[in-house]
Scaffold this motif. Structure first.
Motif, PDB file in Angstrom:
ATOM      1  N   ASP A   1     -44.655  -6.551  -4.887  1.00 40.78           N
ATOM      2  CA  ASP A   1     -44.258  -5.617  -3.820  1.00 40.78           C
ATOM      3  C   ASP A   1     -45.466  -5.165  -2.995  1.00 40.78           C
ATOM      4  OD1 ASP A   1     -41.679  -5.810  -4.720  1.00 40.78           O
ATOM      5  OD2 ASP A   1     -41.678  -3.885  -5.780  1.00 40.78           O
ATOM      6  N   GLU A   2     -46.585  -4.928  -3.686  1.00 43.45           N
ATOM      7  CA  GLU A   2     -47.778  -4.469  -2.975  1.00 43.45           C
ATOM      8  C   GLU A   2     -48.339  -5.568  -2.082  1.00 43.45           C
ATOM      9  OE1 GLU A   2     -50.922  -1.859  -1.834  1.00 43.45           O
ATOM     10  OE2 GLU A   2     -48.846  -1.634  -2.522  1.00 43.45           O
ATOM     11  N   ILE A   3     -48.318  -6.807  -2.553  1.00 41.30           N
ATOM     12  CA  ILE A   3     -48.788  -7.923  -1.726  1.00 41.30           C
ATOM     13  C   ILE A   3     -47.918  -8.046  -0.464  1.00 41.30           C
ATOM     14  CG2 ILE A   3     -48.990 -10.453  -1.602  1.00 41.30           C
ATOM     15  CD1 ILE A   3     -49.796 -10.389  -4.568  1.00 41.30           C
ATOM     16  N   LEU A   4     -46.612  -7.927  -0.683  1.00 37.52           N
ATOM     17  CA  LEU A   4     -45.681  -8.012   0.443  1.00 37.52           C
ATOM     18  C   LEU A   4     -45.899  -6.865   1.434  1.00 37.52           C
ATOM     19  CD1 LEU A   4     -43.285  -9.507   1.711  1.00 37.52           C
ATOM     20  CD2 LEU A   4     -41.763  -8.058   0.325  1.00 37.52           C
ATOM     21  N   ARG A   5     -46.146  -5.683   0.900  1.00 30.20           N
ATOM     22  CA  ARG A   5     -46.372  -4.507   1.757  1.00 30.20           C
ATOM     23  C   ARG A   5     -47.618  -4.689   2.624  1.00 30.20           C
ATOM     24  NH1 ARG A   5     -49.341  -0.343   2.566  1.00 30.20           N
ATOM     25  NH2 ARG A   5     -50.767  -0.862   0.854  1.00 30.20           N
ATOM     26  N   VAL A   6     -48.688  -5.180   1.986  1.00 29.40           N
ATOM     27  CA  VAL A   6     -49.942  -5.367   2.718  1.00 29.40           C
ATOM     28  C   VAL A   6     -49.787  -6.459   3.766  1.00 29.40           C
ATOM     29  CG1 VAL A   6     -52.381  -6.023   2.512  1.00 29.40           C
ATOM     30  CG2 VAL A   6     -51.347  -4.532   0.790  1.00 29.40           C
ATOM     31  N   GLU A   7     -49.061  -7.525   3.408  1.00 31.22           N
ATOM     32  CA  GLU A   7     -48.834  -8.622   4.367  1.00 31.22           C
ATOM     33  C   GLU A   7     -48.136  -8.123   5.640  1.00 31.22           C
ATOM     34  OE1 GLU A   7     -48.421 -12.537   1.441  1.00 31.22           O
ATOM     35  OE2 GLU A   7     -46.632 -11.387   1.996  1.00 31.22           O
ATOM     36  N   LYS A   8     -47.243  -7.173   5.489  1.00 26.97           N
ATOM     37  CA  LYS A   8     -46.484  -6.648   6.623  1.00 26.97           C
ATOM     38  C   LYS A   8     -47.193  -5.497   7.336  1.00 26.97           C
ATOM     39  CE  LYS A   8     -41.939  -7.875   4.767  1.00 26.97           C
ATOM     40  NZ  LYS A   8     -40.618  -7.345   4.327  1.00 26.97           N
ATOM     41  N   SER A   9     -48.310  -5.059   6.750  1.00 27.70           N
ATOM     42  CA  SER A   9     -49.012  -3.898   7.290  1.00 27.70           C
ATOM     43  C   SER A   9     -49.976  -4.300   8.412  1.00 27.70           C
ATOM     44  CB  SER A   9     -49.794  -3.193   6.187  1.00 27.70           C
ATOM     45  OG  SER A   9     -50.942  -3.942   5.838  1.00 27.70           O
ATOM     46  N   ASP A  10     -50.524  -3.298   9.051  1.00 22.82           N
ATOM     47  CA  ASP A  10     -51.526  -3.525  10.097  1.00 22.82           C
ATOM     48  C   ASP A  10     -52.937  -3.188   9.610  1.00 22.82           C
ATOM     49  OD1 ASP A  10     -49.578  -4.265  11.963  1.00 22.82           O
ATOM     50  OD2 ASP A  10     -49.161  -2.150  12.432  1.00 22.82           O
ATOM     51  N   GLU A  11     -53.130  -3.164   8.309  1.00 28.37           N
ATOM     52  CA  GLU A  11     -54.436  -2.808   7.754  1.00 28.37           C
ATOM     53  C   GLU A  11     -55.483  -3.819   8.218  1.00 28.37           C
ATOM     54  OE1 GLU A  11     -54.737  -1.630   3.717  1.00 28.37           O
ATOM     55  OE2 GLU A  11     -52.640  -1.000   3.577  1.00 28.37           O
ATOM     56  N   PRO A  12     -56.642  -3.347   8.636  1.00 27.66           N
ATOM     57  CA  PRO A  12     -57.660  -4.249   9.209  1.00 27.66           C
ATOM     58  C   PRO A  12     -58.216  -5.265   8.207  1.00 27.66           C
ATOM     59  CG  PRO A  12     -58.530  -2.013   8.922  1.00 27.66           C
ATOM     60  CD  PRO A  12     -57.055  -1.928   8.682  1.00 27.66           C
ATOM     61  N   ASN A  13     -58.279  -4.894   6.961  1.00 25.79           N
ATOM     62  CA  ASN A  13     -58.867  -5.796   5.950  1.00 25.79           C
ATOM     63  C   ASN A  13     -57.784  -6.405   5.058  1.00 25.79           C
ATOM     64  OD1 ASN A  13     -61.514  -5.147   6.782  1.00 25.79           O
ATOM     65  ND2 ASN A  13     -61.470  -3.280   5.521  1.00 25.79           N
ATOM     66  N   LYS A  14     -56.611  -6.623   5.626  1.00 29.16           N
ATOM     67  CA  LYS A  14     -55.510  -6.998   4.740  1.00 29.16           C
ATOM     68  C   LYS A  14     -55.704  -8.378   4.079  1.00 29.16           C
ATOM     69  CE  LYS A  14     -52.059  -8.897   7.952  1.00 29.16           C
ATOM     70  NZ  LYS A  14     -50.678  -8.669   8.452  1.00 29.16           N
ATOM     71  N   GLU A  15     -56.395  -9.302   4.740  1.00 29.64           N
ATOM     72  CA  GLU A  15     -56.645 -10.609   4.110  1.00 29.64           C
ATOM     73  C   GLU A  15     -57.489 -10.454   2.838  1.00 29.64           C
ATOM     74  OE1 GLU A  15     -57.102 -10.063   7.293  1.00 29.64           O
ATOM     75  OE2 GLU A  15     -55.543 -11.294   8.249  1.00 29.64           O
ATOM     76  N   LYS A  16     -58.502  -9.588   2.942  1.00 26.50           N
ATOM     77  CA  LYS A  16     -59.366  -9.335   1.780  1.00 26.50           C
ATOM     78  C   LYS A  16     -58.601  -8.594   0.699  1.00 26.50           C
ATOM     79  CE  LYS A  16     -63.393  -9.403  -0.290  1.00 26.50           C
ATOM     80  NZ  LYS A  16     -63.993 -10.677  -0.727  1.00 26.50           N
ATOM     81  N   ILE A  17     -57.775  -7.631   1.098  1.00 26.06           N
ATOM     82  CA  ILE A  17     -56.976  -6.863   0.133  1.00 26.06           C
ATOM     83  C   ILE A  17     -56.008  -7.787  -0.600  1.00 26.06           C
ATOM     84  CG2 ILE A  17     -55.231  -5.056  -0.118  1.00 26.06           C
ATOM     85  CD1 ILE A  17     -56.536  -3.660   2.309  1.00 26.06           C
ATOM     86  N   ILE A  18     -55.355  -8.678   0.155  1.00 27.47           N
ATOM     87  CA  ILE A  18     -54.413  -9.624  -0.447  1.00 27.47           C
ATOM     88  C   ILE A  18     -55.129 -10.575  -1.398  1.00 27.47           C
ATOM     89  CG2 ILE A  18     -52.888 -11.581   0.061  1.00 27.47           C
ATOM     90  CD1 ILE A  18     -52.105 -10.063   2.638  1.00 27.47           C
ATOM     91  N   GLU A  19     -56.314 -11.025  -0.972  1.00 25.16           N
ATOM     92  CA  GLU A  19     -57.112 -11.916  -1.832  1.00 25.16           C
ATOM     93  C   GLU A  19     -57.425 -11.255  -3.170  1.00 25.16           C
ATOM     94  OE1 GLU A  19     -61.549 -13.999  -1.878  1.00 25.16           O
ATOM     95  OE2 GLU A  19     -60.735 -13.238   0.023  1.00 25.16           O
ATOM     96  N   ASN A  20     -57.790  -9.966  -3.128  1.00 28.72           N
ATOM     97  CA  ASN A  20     -58.086  -9.227  -4.362  1.00 28.72           C
ATOM     98  C   ASN A  20     -56.838  -8.999  -5.202  1.00 28.72           C
ATOM     99  OD1 ASN A  20     -60.831  -9.023  -3.829  1.00 28.72           O
ATOM    100  ND2 ASN A  20     -60.603  -7.103  -2.684  1.00 28.72           N
ATOM    101  N   LEU A  21     -55.723  -8.719  -4.516  1.00 32.66           N
ATOM    102  CA  LEU A  21     -54.475  -8.507  -5.247  1.00 32.66           C
ATOM    103  C   LEU A  21     -54.011  -9.781  -5.954  1.00 32.66           C
ATOM    104  CD1 LEU A  21     -52.479  -6.282  -2.716  1.00 32.66           C
ATOM    105  CD2 LEU A  21     -53.260  -5.594  -4.992  1.00 32.66           C
TER     106      LEU A  21
END
Length: 385
Positions: free
Chosen positions: A210-230
């Motif tokens: 759910d968190e990966i999906l949330r970040v993917e749909k978000s506008d967070e500037p570092n979302k690629e890095k956040i997803i990579e860590n998740l």
């Protein structure tokens, strides 16, 4: 421990260390029966027990104790027959039998006190003392570690095997306060599903997705890095405990810890504690299961006994051999305090004694042991206390 007992302990160890012989002048010999499997499938164990008893008598250097071995053939009826023969001989104290099932009919021989080597304490007759490393002794030691480490939330995992009632009795007597207690099936096809449920694995796994999906749909500037860590994680969210006690052994124990690893519960983050493993060397090789903690007898004393036994008999003894060795020392110690005919009665009163294993406490038809506590980490064994 009062000063009087300390003096008696000192006398005992001086006798063992220097071979000082105490004269009993014309006193009656102390006759000790030994019930062991001297034939049948467990004959080698019976031989080891006899050899360790004989080695203890040599170390004590006192001729006042005589042993009389008889066979049990690991059969309750033959055990009773041998016990009745001891009764006719006027023997009132017997080391053995080894196995709990062999005490079945011994209540018919009320004149004898039996020092069984079993670690089971349920369904004991009034004339049977359990001298094995029982669950109460182990859990009291674990409790000491929990308090020392300030561990507050502990879950207890108990396999659905025939010793679960013994474990539950030890839990009551140790007075450990557990966060939760679970029973599990040792069948590997069922075990993992049960561990998943205990650790809320499904919820934590879904949290991550759910968190990966949330970040993917978000506008967070570092979302690629956040997803990579998740995506490097297996789950998201914490379990509600900080230590796990597993009442299991051998491959079954390893299966439980492996299932915990699968559900993203690591020994690196949660204390994994188990019961006495008798220094199972295979655990040293399983570095992915480490660190792991357990109570046991003193390792140095066990090694010293094993080396001495090997030099004398050219093979390694079982752990029950050390128990029987110490029982001879205990009987000898009690003989210094009591008249010969009163020694067996001493096992009905509270008593404390220091032997090779550690400190014994005789109480309520069982011998409790003050144990050490060990950690296996990075392939090495370390004594905690």
């Amino acid at each position: 421990m009062n000063k009087f007992l300390k003096i008696l302990f000192s006398v005992f160890f001086l006798v063992l260390l220097f071979g000082t012989s105490i004269s009993y002048s014309e006193e009656t010999k102390i006759k000790i029966g030994v019930l062991a499997p001297l034939s049948g499938e467990n004959a080698s164990l019976g031989k080891q027990i006899l050899n360790s008893i004989r080695m203890a008598l040599i170390d004590i250097k006192n001729n006042n104790i005589e042993i009389y071995p008889k066979d049990t053939r690991s059969d309750p009826e033959i055990t009773l027959r041998s016990a009745l023969e001891f009764e006719k001989m006027g023997i009132s104290l017997v080391i053995g039998p080894v196995f709990h099932r062999n005490i079945l009919f011994l209540n018919k021989v009320k004149s004898i006190t039996f020092l069984s080597l079993t670690n089971k304490t349920l369904d004991l007759h009034q004339n049977v003392i359990s001298s094995g490393i029982n669950s109460s002794s182990q859990l009291k030691t674990i409790k000491k570690f929990l308090e020392k480490s300030e561990i507050k939330k502990t879950i207890f995992l108990i396999p659905n095997l025939n010793y679960d009632l013994e474990i539950k009795k030890g839990i009551r007597e140790s007075k450990i306060k557990f966060f939760k207690r679970y029973n599990y099936d040792i069948d590997p096809t069922k075990l993992t599903k049960q561990i998943e449920k205990i650790t809320n694995y499904g919820i934590r796994k879904q949290n991550l997705l759910d968190e990966i999906l949330r970040v993917e749909k978000s506008d967070e500037p570092n979302k690629e890095k956040i997803i990579e860590n998740l995506e490097k994680k297996y789950t998201l969210g914490k379990v509600k405990f900080d230590s796990i006690i597993i009442a299991d052994f051998d491959e079954s124990l390893k299966s439980v810890v492996t299932s915990l690893l699968y559900t993203d519960v690591s020994p690196k983050n949660k204390f994994i504690i188990t019961l006495n493993q008798w220094f199972d060397e295979s655990l040293l090789k399983e570095k992915n299961l480490q660190p792991i903690y357990y109570p046991s007898i003193n390792k140095q004393n066990l090694d010293d006994f094993t080396n001495k036994f090997f030099k004398k008999f050219n093979y390694k003894p079982s752990y029950l051999s050390l128990l029987s060795y110490d029982l001879i020392g205990l009987i000898y110690y009690l003989s210094l305090k009591n008249e010969t005919l009163e020694i067996s009665k001493s096992f009905k009163t509270q008593n404390t004694f220091k032997g090779k294993i550690g400190v014994f406490e005789i109480k309520d038809n069982k011998i409790n042991h003050q144990l050490n506590f060990y950690e296996i980490n990075d392939g090495k064994l370390k004594e905690i206390f």
